[in-house]
Design a protein around this motif. Structure first.
Motif, PDB file in Angstrom:
ATOM      1  N   TYR A  64      39.427  10.208  43.260  1.00  0.00           N
ATOM      2  CA  TYR A  64      39.086  11.079  42.130  1.00  0.00           C
ATOM      3  C   TYR A  64      37.996  12.013  42.595  1.00  0.00           C
ATOM      4  O   TYR A  64      37.108  11.622  43.361  1.00  0.00           O
ATOM      5  N   THR A  65      38.057  13.249  42.144  1.00  0.00           N
ATOM      6  CA  THR A  65      37.014  14.217  42.450  1.00  0.00           C
ATOM      7  C   THR A  65      36.338  14.610  41.151  1.00  0.00           C
ATOM      8  O   THR A  65      36.997  15.045  40.206  1.00  0.00           O
ATOM      9  N   CYS A  66      35.030  14.422  41.133  1.00  0.00           N
ATOM     10  CA  CYS A  66      34.218  14.877  40.011  1.00  0.00           C
ATOM     11  C   CYS A  66      33.709  16.261  40.388  1.00  0.00           C
ATOM     12  O   CYS A  66      32.829  16.399  41.240  1.00  0.00           O
ATOM     13  N   ALA A  67      34.316  17.285  39.804  1.00  0.00           N
ATOM     14  CA  ALA A  67      33.980  18.664  40.144  1.00  0.00           C
ATOM     15  C   ALA A  67      32.885  19.170  39.210  1.00  0.00           C
ATOM     16  O   ALA A  67      33.066  19.199  37.996  1.00  0.00           O
ATOM     17  N   GLY A  68      31.769  19.530  39.804  1.00  0.00           N
ATOM     18  CA  GLY A  68      30.680  20.133  39.052  1.00  0.00           C
ATOM     19  C   GLY A  68      30.580  21.610  39.364  1.00  0.00           C
ATOM     20  O   GLY A  68      30.638  22.459  38.481  1.00  0.00           O
ATOM     21  N   ARG A  69      30.469  21.905  40.667  1.00  0.00           N
ATOM     22  CA  ARG A  69      30.405  23.292  41.138  1.00  0.00           C
ATOM     23  C   ARG A  69      31.407  23.479  42.278  1.00  0.00           C
ATOM     24  O   ARG A  69      31.041  23.567  43.438  1.00  0.00           O
ATOM     25  N   LEU A  89      43.758  16.874  36.010  1.00  0.00           N
ATOM     26  CA  LEU A  89      42.597  16.613  35.171  1.00  0.00           C
ATOM     27  C   LEU A  89      42.705  15.239  34.528  1.00  0.00           C
ATOM     28  O   LEU A  89      43.703  14.913  33.900  1.00  0.00           O
ATOM     29  N   HIS A  90      41.672  14.436  34.722  1.00  0.00           N
ATOM     30  CA  HIS A  90      41.631  13.065  34.221  1.00  0.00           C
ATOM     31  C   HIS A  90      40.587  12.944  33.104  1.00  0.00           C
ATOM     32  O   HIS A  90      40.830  12.288  32.106  1.00  0.00           O
ATOM     33  N   ILE A  91      39.437  13.575  33.287  1.00  0.00           N
ATOM     34  CA  ILE A  91      38.358  13.620  32.289  1.00  0.00           C
ATOM     35  C   ILE A  91      37.906  15.070  32.202  1.00  0.00           C
ATOM     36  O   ILE A  91      37.601  15.683  33.224  1.00  0.00           O
ATOM     37  N   ASP A  92      37.845  15.614  31.003  1.00  0.00           N
ATOM     38  CA  ASP A  92      37.611  17.048  30.842  1.00  0.00           C
ATOM     39  C   ASP A  92      36.151  17.469  30.721  1.00  0.00           C
ATOM     40  O   ASP A  92      35.858  18.533  30.193  1.00  0.00           O
ATOM     41  N   HIS A  93      35.241  16.659  31.221  1.00  0.00           N
ATOM     42  CA  HIS A  93      33.836  17.046  31.199  1.00  0.00           C
ATOM     43  C   HIS A  93      33.101  16.466  32.411  1.00  0.00           C
ATOM     44  O   HIS A  93      33.628  15.617  33.125  1.00  0.00           O
ATOM     45  N   ASP A  94      31.899  16.943  32.617  1.00  0.00           N
ATOM     46  CA  ASP A  94      31.085  16.569  33.771  1.00  0.00           C
ATOM     47  C   ASP A  94      30.494  15.174  33.576  1.00  0.00           C
ATOM     48  O   ASP A  94      29.837  14.910  32.567  1.00  0.00           O
ATOM     49  N   ILE A  95      30.725  14.281  34.525  1.00  0.00           N
ATOM     50  CA  ILE A  95      30.170  12.922  34.424  1.00  0.00           C
ATOM     51  C   ILE A  95      29.172  12.623  35.540  1.00  0.00           C
ATOM     52  O   ILE A  95      28.787  11.471  35.729  1.00  0.00           O
ATOM     53  N   ARG A  96      28.726  13.656  36.272  1.00  0.00           N
ATOM     54  CA  ARG A  96      27.787  13.410  37.369  1.00  0.00           C
ATOM     55  C   ARG A  96      26.521  12.713  36.888  1.00  0.00           C
ATOM     56  O   ARG A  96      26.028  11.791  37.538  1.00  0.00           O
ATOM     57  N   ALA A  97      25.978  13.102  35.742  1.00  0.00           N
ATOM     58  CA  ALA A  97      24.777  12.452  35.214  1.00  0.00           C
ATOM     59  C   ALA A  97      25.061  10.990  34.875  1.00  0.00           C
ATOM     60  O   ALA A  97      24.218  10.113  35.110  1.00  0.00           O
ATOM     61  N   ASP A  98      26.256  10.709  34.353  1.00  0.00           N
ATOM     62  CA  ASP A  98      26.643   9.327  34.055  1.00  0.00           C
ATOM     63  C   ASP A  98      26.734   8.499  35.333  1.00  0.00           C
ATOM     64  O   ASP A  98      26.299   7.347  35.374  1.00  0.00           O
ATOM     65  N   LEU A  99      27.322   9.091  36.376  1.00  0.00           N
ATOM     66  CA  LEU A  99      27.419   8.384  37.656  1.00  0.00           C
ATOM     67  C   LEU A  99      26.029   8.106  38.228  1.00  0.00           C
ATOM     68  O   LEU A  99      25.784   7.031  38.782  1.00  0.00           O
ATOM     69  N   TRP A 109      20.319  12.364  43.709  1.00  0.00           N
ATOM     70  CA  TRP A 109      21.204  13.272  44.423  1.00  0.00           C
ATOM     71  C   TRP A 109      22.612  13.280  43.844  1.00  0.00           C
ATOM     72  O   TRP A 109      23.327  14.263  43.941  1.00  0.00           O
ATOM     73  N   ILE A 110      23.018  12.186  43.200  1.00  0.00           N
ATOM     74  CA  ILE A 110      24.363  12.109  42.633  1.00  0.00           C
ATOM     75  C   ILE A 110      24.542  13.159  41.539  1.00  0.00           C
ATOM     76  O   ILE A 110      25.546  13.869  41.494  1.00  0.00           O
ATOM     77  N   GLY A 111      23.564  13.296  40.671  1.00  0.00           N
ATOM     78  CA  GLY A 111      23.665  14.259  39.581  1.00  0.00           C
ATOM     79  C   GLY A 111      23.554  15.697  40.032  1.00  0.00           C
ATOM     80  O   GLY A 111      23.954  16.609  39.315  1.00  0.00           O
ATOM     81  N   ASN A 112      23.034  15.931  41.245  1.00  0.00           N
ATOM     82  CA  ASN A 112      22.846  17.294  41.762  1.00  0.00           C
ATOM     83  C   ASN A 112      23.952  17.763  42.690  1.00  0.00           C
ATOM     84  O   ASN A 112      23.974  18.922  43.084  1.00  0.00           O
TER      85      ASN A 112
END
Length: 160
Positions: A64-69, A89-99, A109-112
């Motif tokens: 899975y790829t969590c695309a932020g930028r 598309l699996h989840i339609d919003h940014d989950i980097r902060a959750d990770l 660094w995960i959220g950035n």
């Protein structure tokens, strides 16, 4: 299959490989993400062989790829098809902060990161595939961990 852009040797890629925890705010190109995904477990030849090993060719890993930028890609989490070019598309919003929140210890660094590649596994299928072999399924769990390590190594070497 992708061709080498910079023509470095495997030894040089290994020497250049390092963990990065500080990122610019610049977007990553979709082409770079696709190269990383192909290195992870893409199809490497017409016969369906892949760039990473799998015991009995079970291939229980899912990316899975969590695309932020990522240029040209909407923010969200994408399931990666085995051809590594199709991102669904699996989840339609940014989950980097959750990770970042659920990570072990403090991992800002995960959220950035511009994007995150996650390696998941179907542990039930892996266990059932080897259920009749002594230690009755647990052997396969070790294979899954080894396969995940090989995938992660391929991603790191491609990044280098």
């Amino acid at each position: 299959m992708f061709e080498s852009v910079i023509g470095i040797t495997l030894a040089q890629a290994m020497a250049d490989r390092h963990t990065q925890r500080e990122f610019s705010q610049q977007a990553v190109s979709l082409h770079v993400v696709q190269r990383l995904l192909w290195a992870a477990c893409g199809v490497s030849e017409d016969a369906g062989k892949r760039t990473s090993p799998s015991a009995h060719a079970l291939h229980p890993l899912r990316l899975y790829t969590c695309a932020g930028r990522v240029e040209g890609v909407e923010t969200g989490v994408y399931a990666i098809a085995s051809n590594t070019k199709d991102m669904n598309l699996h989840i339609d919003h940014d989950i980097r902060a959750d990770l970042e929140t659920v990570a072990l210890e403090d991992q800002p660094w995960i959220g950035n990161a511009a994007g995150i590649i996650t390696i998941c596994a179907d542990m039930v299928a892996a266990t059932l595939a080897f259920a009749d072999q002594p230690t009755y399924g647990t052997r396969r769990l070790r294979h899954v961990h080894i396969e995940a390590g090989a995938v992660a190594q391929n991603i790191y070497l491609q990044a280098a």
